[in-house]
Motif scaffolding. Structure first.
Motif, PDB file in Angstrom:
ATOM      1  N   LEU A   1      -6.209 155.325  27.336  1.00  0.00           N
ATOM      2  CA  LEU A   1      -5.382 154.861  28.593  1.00  0.00           C
ATOM      3  C   LEU A   1      -4.182 155.503  28.882  1.00  0.00           C
ATOM      4  CD1 LEU A   1      -6.202 150.854  28.233  1.00  0.00           C
ATOM      5  CD2 LEU A   1      -7.268 152.726  29.867  1.00  0.00           C
ATOM      6  N   ARG A   2      -3.284 156.115  27.953  1.00  0.00           N
ATOM      7  CA  ARG A   2      -2.089 156.703  28.009  1.00  0.00           C
ATOM      8  C   ARG A   2      -2.398 157.972  28.757  1.00  0.00           C
ATOM      9  NH1 ARG A   2      -2.179 155.284  22.674  1.00  0.00           N
ATOM     10  NH2 ARG A   2      -1.068 153.415  22.262  1.00  0.00           N
ATOM     11  N   ARG A   3      -3.454 158.430  28.902  1.00  0.00           N
ATOM     12  CA  ARG A   3      -3.550 159.807  29.328  1.00  0.00           C
ATOM     13  C   ARG A   3      -3.862 159.909  30.914  1.00  0.00           C
ATOM     14  NH1 ARG A   3      -8.212 161.774  24.998  1.00  0.00           N
ATOM     15  NH2 ARG A   3      -6.799 161.373  23.135  1.00  0.00           N
TER      16      ARG A   3
ATOM     17  N   LEU B   1      -7.922 159.800  36.214  1.00  0.00           N
ATOM     18  CA  LEU B   1      -8.192 158.060  36.148  1.00  0.00           C
ATOM     19  C   LEU B   1      -8.513 157.641  34.731  1.00  0.00           C
ATOM     20  CD1 LEU B   1      -8.205 155.434  38.203  1.00  0.00           C
ATOM     21  CD2 LEU B   1     -10.430 155.742  38.432  1.00  0.00           C
ATOM     22  N   SER B   2      -7.949 156.901  34.232  1.00  0.00           N
ATOM     23  CA  SER B   2      -8.291 156.335  32.904  1.00  0.00           C
ATOM     24  C   SER B   2      -8.737 154.812  32.966  1.00  0.00           C
ATOM     25  CB  SER B   2      -7.370 156.574  31.988  1.00  0.00           C
ATOM     26  OG  SER B   2      -6.215 156.100  32.298  1.00  0.00           O
ATOM     27  N   LEU B   3      -8.220 154.014  33.918  1.00  0.00           N
ATOM     28  CA  LEU B   3      -8.565 152.514  33.973  1.00  0.00           C
ATOM     29  C   LEU B   3      -8.908 152.244  35.321  1.00  0.00           C
ATOM     30  CD1 LEU B   3      -8.259 149.384  32.726  1.00  0.00           C
ATOM     31  CD2 LEU B   3      -5.976 149.538  33.652  1.00  0.00           C
ATOM     32  N   LEU B   4     -10.084 151.516  35.384  1.00  0.00           N
ATOM     33  CA  LEU B   4     -10.676 150.640  36.700  1.00  0.00           C
ATOM     34  C   LEU B   4     -10.763 149.452  36.398  1.00  0.00           C
ATOM     35  CD1 LEU B   4     -11.683 151.560  39.550  1.00  0.00           C
ATOM     36  CD2 LEU B   4     -14.018 151.413  38.464  1.00  0.00           C
ATOM     37  N   SER B   5      -9.828 148.528  36.948  1.00  0.00           N
ATOM     38  CA  SER B   5      -9.686 147.047  36.475  1.00  0.00           C
ATOM     39  C   SER B   5      -9.939 146.341  38.037  1.00  0.00           C
ATOM     40  CB  SER B   5      -8.408 146.885  36.085  1.00  0.00           C
ATOM     41  OG  SER B   5      -8.162 145.259  35.962  1.00  0.00           O
TER      42      SER B   5
ATOM     43  N   LEU C   1     -16.755 163.077  38.239  1.00  0.00           N
ATOM     44  CA  LEU C   1     -15.682 162.745  38.754  1.00  0.00           C
ATOM     45  C   LEU C   1     -14.658 162.155  38.256  1.00  0.00           C
ATOM     46  CD1 LEU C   1     -14.486 162.397  41.856  1.00  0.00           C
ATOM     47  CD2 LEU C   1     -15.272 160.082  41.755  1.00  0.00           C
ATOM     48  N   TRP C   2     -14.515 161.475  37.076  1.00  0.00           N
ATOM     49  CA  TRP C   2     -13.603 160.767  36.355  1.00  0.00           C
ATOM     50  C   TRP C   2     -13.976 161.163  34.903  1.00  0.00           C
ATOM     51  CZ3 TRP C   2     -15.064 156.270  39.858  1.00  0.00           C
ATOM     52  CH2 TRP C   2     -14.543 156.352  41.246  1.00  0.00           C
ATOM     53  N   PRO C   3     -13.874 162.184  34.582  1.00  0.00           N
ATOM     54  CA  PRO C   3     -14.099 162.440  32.908  1.00  0.00           C
ATOM     55  C   PRO C   3     -13.369 162.032  31.941  1.00  0.00           C
ATOM     56  CG  PRO C   3     -13.050 164.267  33.848  1.00  0.00           C
ATOM     57  CD  PRO C   3     -13.204 163.386  35.034  1.00  0.00           C
TER      58      PRO C   3
ATOM     59  N   GLN D   1     -19.135 156.566  30.737  1.00  0.00           N
ATOM     60  CA  GLN D   1     -18.079 157.324  29.966  1.00  0.00           C
ATOM     61  C   GLN D   1     -16.816 156.229  29.491  1.00  0.00           C
ATOM     62  OE1 GLN D   1     -18.319 157.422  33.143  1.00  0.00           O
ATOM     63  NE2 GLN D   1     -16.797 158.264  34.436  1.00  0.00           N
ATOM     64  N   ALA D   2     -16.857 155.205  29.938  1.00  0.00           N
ATOM     65  CA  ALA D   2     -15.759 154.167  29.720  1.00  0.00           C
ATOM     66  C   ALA D   2     -16.282 152.959  28.873  1.00  0.00           C
ATOM     67  CB  ALA D   2     -15.338 153.793  31.177  1.00  0.00           C
ATOM     68  N   ALA D   3     -15.551 152.517  28.012  1.00  0.00           N
ATOM     69  CA  ALA D   3     -15.675 151.124  27.416  1.00  0.00           C
ATOM     70  C   ALA D   3     -15.478 150.179  28.579  1.00  0.00           C
ATOM     71  CB  ALA D   3     -14.667 151.002  26.340  1.00  0.00           C
TER      72      ALA D   3
END
Length: 537
Positions: free
Chosen positions: A136-138, A208-212, A278-280, A306-308
């Motif tokens: 998430l920090r990236r 993008l690393s978080l979709l909440s 799009l959001w690797p 690709q996401a948890a």
């Protein structure tokens, strides 16, 4: 990113306090109550109710009734109009709108004290989220904004539905530095324009690393809108200009992204691997994933493989009950004062009295000034971390009673478990209608998709399962209720959501509920099936 490190550092003290008190639940809760009654007693509302600052836990429980919004509606509306006193001795920052499945918009006073209580849950949640998912920090984060209906926008503060506004000012500034989408997209003229601007910024953020989001159907709607508007979005991102939407965007800058424009232009709107390209770096998707939201959460997760996936805790506009922490949904015991009511015998338990396996309804007393406020949510005690209970959300406890059948959401949920829904179909809701199609009241099962199987057969199975409930069976025997109908068609989810919006519910906060009551007859938009899809009882 520096913003992430600073946000983690800001959340650390709250996380330490939360972790340190896991074995001191009763002491912390009694101290929370002592602080709360002192602030309430000093308010006009507290004086009217006779609240004393020296009340013990037991006195508070015995002197005040269990309440719901109707108990507080009149004083809140008077305070909003500047005609009455506050519910608590803490300045009100804003009034936050919310709505239920059958109720009009409710306004919850967000005082400084109440916002501090929410922040007490957000700090350990954020700290644990970074611990569990270092990626998430990236990159950038998106915390959803659940926009107001277009017709209410002129009367709303610009920050009223920004999820970041639940944080303290310091954390809000730090979190803002990590955001992919600026808060000001909420100022666009309409919900569609806000959604378009949000998508433009999300597409432009390769990292993008978080979709909440709160509702998984809102997340699915974002992805669907991306397909629908892909050509218009590509033009805007290529030029860095909103084009025909410019006048509606309230001066918001349009992002520019040649990469995003190229990906959208090459996409047919169908290829499921598009979102991975799009959001690797997408590390986590967060949304409700319990009860009726479960099938939609699975669909959202499948579209972003690709996401948890992290399920949300139990949050309401009126307060927070649980949040994800160390693989549990723990009671936010450092936020509000909590009690729990048994729905069978109405006995009320303190949080330190809960035992594994109990099914109870949360009561909250909060810094908004709402006291012993019952959420119509059913939770099960799954265990404890230290002394703090871990709770799972089982569903809303709303009921319907068209002709005396007295069905609850839990009864309908159990009946639905007996229905063998085929692949390609997903249950949306069971809707109670005053006229379900033949002039009599009855129930309609809404299904989304075009899978194999006969809707009439599925309706019959649900009908049989519901007749395990005595009062429902009696109403059917007396011909007071029509038999269950089943409507299946592609796009049913979106039709259902549109009906919820028309009934005053807030975009992005709409939960998929197992049971709802819609007054009148079946809406015309749901009656006509898509070509080739059966929609019979």
């Amino acid at each position: 990113m520096l913003g992430h490190r600073l946000l983690q550092a800001a959340a650390a003290p709250g996380h330490r306090r939360f972790a340190a008190g896991l074995r001191q639940l009763e002491r912390v809760q009694r101290q929370k109550l002592a602080e709360l009654v002192g602030l309430v007693a000093a308010s006009d509302s507290g004086r009217r109710l006779g609240v004393r600052p020296d009340w013990s836990w037991e006195t508070f429980r015995d002197r005040l009734p269990v309440t719901d919004y109707e108990h507080w509606r009149a004083p809140i509306e008077e305070a909003r109009a500047g005609q009455g006193g506050a519910l608590i001795d803490s300045p009100v920052v804003r009034y936050q709108p919310t709505s239920g499945s059958t109720s009009a918009i409710k306004w919850i006073p967000y005082s400084k004290r109440f916002l501090a209580e929410l922040d007490a849950a957000i700090s350990p949640w954020i700290a644990d989220l970074y611990r569990a998912h270092p990626r998430l920090r990236r990159g950038g984060h998106y915390w959803s904004m659940s926009w107001m209906p277009t017709e209410l926008r002129d009367s709303m503060r610009e920050d009223v539905n920004d999820d970041l506004q639940l944080m303290s000012l310091g954390k809000r500034l730090l979190a803002g530095a990590t955001q992919s989408v600026p808060q000001t997209v909420s100022l666009a003229r309409s919900s569609d324009d806000s959604l378009f601007a949000t998508l433009a910024y999300l597409v432009a953020d390769r990292s993008l690393s978080l979709l909440s989001v709160w509702s998984p159907t809102f997340g699915l709607g974002l992805l669907d809108a991306l397909a629908t508007w892909r050509e218009e979005l590509a033009r805007a991102l290529r030029a860095g200009d909103w084009g025909p939407r410019s006048a509606a965007m309230a001066g918001q800058r349009c992002p520019r992204s040649a990469r995003g424009a190229a990906l959208l232009s090459a996409w047919d709107g169908q290829d499921p691997e598009f979102f991975t390209r799009l959001w690797p770096g997408l590390a986590v998707v967060s949304a409700w994933d319990t009860s009726a939201s479960a099938p939609w959460a699975r669909r959202l997760s499948e579209r972003l493989p690709q996401a948890a996936f992290q399920g949300k805790g139990l949050w309401a506009t009126e307060g927070v009950v649980t949040f994800p922490y160390r693989d549990h949904h723990l009671l936010a015991y450092r936020s509000h004062v909590y009690e729990f009511q048994d729905p069978e015998d109405d006995r009320v338990y303190a949080p330190w009295e809960l035992r594994t396996g109990q099914r109870v309804m949360p009561l909250m007393s909060t810094g908004a000034g709402l006291l012993r406020y019952r959420l119509n949510d059913l939770v099960r005690v799954e265990g404890h971390l230290g002394q703090v209970p871990a709770l799972s959300f089982l569903g809303r406890l709303g009921s319907t009673d068209l002709v005396g059948e007295k069905l609850t959401g839990q009864a309908v949920h159990r009946a639905l478990e007996a229905v063998p829904v085929p692949a390609g179909l997903a249950p949306v809701s069971v809707v109670a209608l005053d006229d379900s199609g033949d002039g009599r009241p009855g129930y309609v099962l809404l299904l989304d998709g075009d899978g194999d199987g006969s809707p009439a057969e599925l309706g019959g199975i649900l009908e049989q399962a519901l007749q395990a409930n005595f009062h429902y069976q009696l109403a059917r025997n007396l011909q007071q209720l029509a038999p269950v109908r089943c409507l299946a068609r592609p796009g049913m989810r979106d039709l259902y959501l549109e009906q919820c919006r028309r009934r005053g519910m807030i975009e992005g906060n709409i939960k998929m509920e197992t049971l709802q009551h819609w007054r009148g007859e079946l809406p015309a938009s749901l009656r006509a099936p898509a070509a080739g899809v059966e929609a019979l009882s």
